[in-house]
Structure formats: C-alpha cells, structure tokens
Write a protein that holds these residues in place. Structure first.
Motif, short mmCIF file in Angstrom:
data_model
loop_
_atom_site.label_atom_id
_atom_site.label_comp_id
_atom_site.label_asym_id
_atom_site.label_seq_id
_atom_site.Cartn_x
_atom_site.Cartn_y
_atom_site.Cartn_z
N ALA A 1 0.84 -1.15 -0.07
CA ALA A 1 -0.03 -0.13 -0.01
C ALA A 1 1.03 1.24 -0.17
O ALA A 1 1.47 1.63 1.09
CB ALA A 1 -0.92 -0.23 1.33
N VAL A 2 1.14 1.85 -1.22
CA VAL A 2 2.04 2.86 -1.50
C VAL A 2 1.71 4.29 -0.65
O VAL A 2 0.52 4.70 -0.78
CB VAL A 2 2.23 3.32 -2.83
N SER A 3 2.34 4.70 0.43
CA SER A 3 1.96 5.81 0.96
C SER A 3 2.66 7.30 0.49
O SER A 3 2.03 8.19 0.47
CB SER A 3 2.01 5.90 2.49
N SER A 4 3.93 7.00 0.20
CA SER A 4 4.56 8.20 -0.42
C SER A 4 5.99 7.75 -0.95
O SER A 4 6.37 6.78 -1.07
CB SER A 4 5.08 9.17 0.94
N ILE A 5 6.48 8.86 -1.86
CA ILE A 5 7.57 8.64 -2.47
C ILE A 5 8.48 10.19 -2.27
O ILE A 5 8.00 11.17 -2.14
CB ILE A 5 7.72 8.75 -4.02
N ILE A 6 9.96 9.99 -2.18
CA ILE A 6 10.74 10.87 -1.98
C ILE A 6 12.03 10.79 -2.75
O ILE A 6 12.48 9.68 -2.79
CB ILE A 6 11.28 11.20 -0.54
N PHE A 7 12.49 11.67 -3.62
CA PHE A 7 13.68 11.57 -4.24
C PHE A 7 14.33 12.88 -4.52
O PHE A 7 13.56 14.02 -4.27
CB PHE A 7 13.26 10.92 -5.72
N THR A 8 15.42 13.10 -4.97
CA THR A 8 16.13 14.31 -5.21
C THR A 8 16.51 14.32 -6.81
O THR A 8 16.44 13.25 -7.29
CB THR A 8 17.51 14.52 -4.51
N SER A 9 16.59 15.48 -7.22
CA SER A 9 16.77 15.71 -8.75
C SER A 9 18.18 15.18 -9.17
O SER A 9 18.39 14.84 -10.37
CB SER A 9 16.53 17.19 -9.32
N ASN A 10 19.20 15.24 -8.44
CA ASN A 10 20.33 14.61 -8.64
C ASN A 10 20.69 13.11 -8.57
O ASN A 10 21.95 12.65 -8.47
CB ASN A 10 21.81 15.44 -8.06
N ASP A 11 19.63 12.41 -8.10
CA ASP A 11 19.77 10.99 -7.67
C ASP A 11 19.10 10.02 -8.45
O ASP A 11 17.92 10.33 -8.84
CB ASP A 11 19.67 10.72 -6.22
N ILE B 1 16.72 22.25 -2.37
CA ILE B 1 17.46 21.94 -1.31
C ILE B 1 18.84 22.46 -1.41
O ILE B 1 19.66 22.20 -0.39
CB ILE B 1 17.56 20.66 -0.90
N GLY B 2 19.32 22.93 -2.24
CA GLY B 2 20.64 23.47 -2.84
C GLY B 2 21.03 24.06 -3.97
O GLY B 2 19.85 24.08 -4.90
N ARG B 3 21.96 24.47 -4.17
CA ARG B 3 22.43 24.80 -5.78
C ARG B 3 22.04 23.77 -6.61
O ARG B 3 22.74 22.64 -6.65
CB ARG B 3 23.71 25.30 -5.70
N ASP B 4 21.29 23.98 -7.66
CA ASP B 4 20.97 22.93 -8.68
C ASP B 4 20.35 21.52 -8.31
O ASP B 4 20.58 20.80 -8.90
CB ASP B 4 22.21 22.90 -9.61
N GLU B 5 19.69 21.78 -6.99
CA GLU B 5 19.01 20.40 -6.55
C GLU B 5 17.74 20.69 -5.95
O GLU B 5 17.59 21.44 -5.04
CB GLU B 5 20.00 19.68 -5.36
N LYS B 6 16.98 19.79 -6.24
CA LYS B 6 15.70 19.90 -5.60
C LYS B 6 15.18 18.49 -5.12
O LYS B 6 15.52 17.45 -5.57
CB LYS B 6 14.42 20.20 -7.01
N LEU B 7 14.30 18.51 -4.12
CA LEU B 7 13.95 17.44 -3.27
C LEU B 7 12.38 17.50 -3.71
O LEU B 7 11.66 18.40 -3.80
CB LEU B 7 13.78 17.77 -1.77
N PHE B 8 12.16 16.25 -4.15
CA PHE B 8 10.71 15.93 -4.63
C PHE B 8 9.89 15.08 -3.69
O PHE B 8 10.58 14.13 -3.32
CB PHE B 8 10.79 15.54 -6.22
N TYR B 9 8.72 14.99 -3.41
CA TYR B 9 8.00 14.23 -2.66
C TYR B 9 6.36 14.01 -2.83
O TYR B 9 5.90 15.20 -3.57
CB TYR B 9 8.10 14.65 -1.07
N ALA B 10 5.96 13.10 -2.65
CA ALA B 10 4.38 12.94 -3.00
C ALA B 10 4.03 11.84 -2.11
O ALA B 10 4.37 11.14 -1.47
CB ALA B 10 4.10 12.39 -4.40
N ASP B 11 2.66 12.50 -1.57
CA ASP B 11 1.89 11.68 -0.66
C ASP B 11 0.79 11.20 -1.41
O ASP B 11 -0.15 11.72 -2.05
CB ASP B 11 1.44 12.66 0.41
N PHE B 12 0.44 9.78 -1.10
CA PHE B 12 -0.66 9.02 -1.55
C PHE B 12 -1.66 8.58 -0.83
O PHE B 12 -2.37 7.64 -1.31
CB PHE B 12 0.02 7.91 -2.49
N GLY B 13 -1.51 9.06 0.21
CA GLY B 13 -2.49 8.69 1.30
C GLY B 13 -4.02 8.88 0.80
O GLY B 13 -4.95 8.13 1.34
N HIS B 14 -4.33 9.71 -0.10
CA HIS B 14 -5.64 9.99 -0.30
C HIS B 14 -6.31 9.14 -1.44
O HIS B 14 -7.48 9.11 -1.81
CB HIS B 14 -5.64 11.57 -0.93
N LEU B 15 -5.42 8.23 -2.11
CA LEU B 15 -5.84 7.49 -3.29
C LEU B 15 -6.65 6.46 -2.72
O LEU B 15 -6.61 5.62 -1.66
CB LEU B 15 -4.68 6.91 -4.07
#
Length: 106
Positions: A9-19, A71-85
């Motif tokens: 049961a997927v609840s969320s994802i987290i990743f950065t733009s440089n990974d 979160i830094g120079r040329d880097e973003k943190l992305f996240y999503a919450d899927f609890g509402h699905l």
C-alpha cells in the motif's frame, strides 16, 4: 524475503533531482499481516508504480501530488503523498522484477 502474495500500500515517495534512486514508503500486506516498510527503487521502477496507480485510480494525476523544494544549488527534493488514493495497493513483484530484496529486522 518471500515474494508470494506481497502487496504494498504505497503511502509516499521521496527523491532528489540529482539521484537516480527513489525512496518508496508504504505498508507491506501479506494476508492478514502488515508492516511499514521503505524500499529504495530506481526511476524506472517509479514509472511502473505511477503507471499502476494511474490505472487503479481514475482521477490520479502525479502532477497534482508531486511537490518540490529547493535544497541546494541545482538540486531539488521531490515528494508525493498518496494517502488520499482509493486504491494504492500494488504487487511487490511488479516493481522489483527479478531484483533480490532483503528484509532486515532488529
């Protein structure tokens, strides 16, 4: 870890733009048992997860769930919450394929 009957049961994802790796959080369900887990998956596997969630949820749009912050120079943190699905269950085998996973208990 045995793979038969494992659903996530997927609840969320987290990743950065440089990974290239994505942290996938959710609850593994095996029969009547369930436990929280975190899996590190690839961007390709993330696409499989998003495609599955899109097929199972009529009004699901990733761009409405995905948020970001710098979160830094040329880097973003992305996240999503899927609890509402209404249906966030996916088969674990569909995302890991032939890749071996290991469960560590303390």
């Amino acid at each position: 870890m045995g793979k038969t009957g494992n659903r996530l049961a997927v609840s969320s994802i987290i990743f950065t733009s440089n990974d290239s790796e994505v942290l996938l959080k959710g609850m593994i369900q095996r029969g009547y048992l369930g436990y929280e887990t975190e899996l590190v998956i690839t961007q390709s596997q993330l696409n499989q997860v998003i495609n599955t969630l899109s097929k199972q949820n009529a009004y699901f749009k990733i761009d409405e769930c995905l948020q970001s912050e710098i979160i830094g120079r040329d880097e973003k943190l992305f996240y999503a919450d899927f609890g509402h699905l209404s249906n966030s269950l996916i088969e674990v085998e569909s995302i890991i394929g032939t890749q071996e996973i290991m469960q560590i208990r303390a």
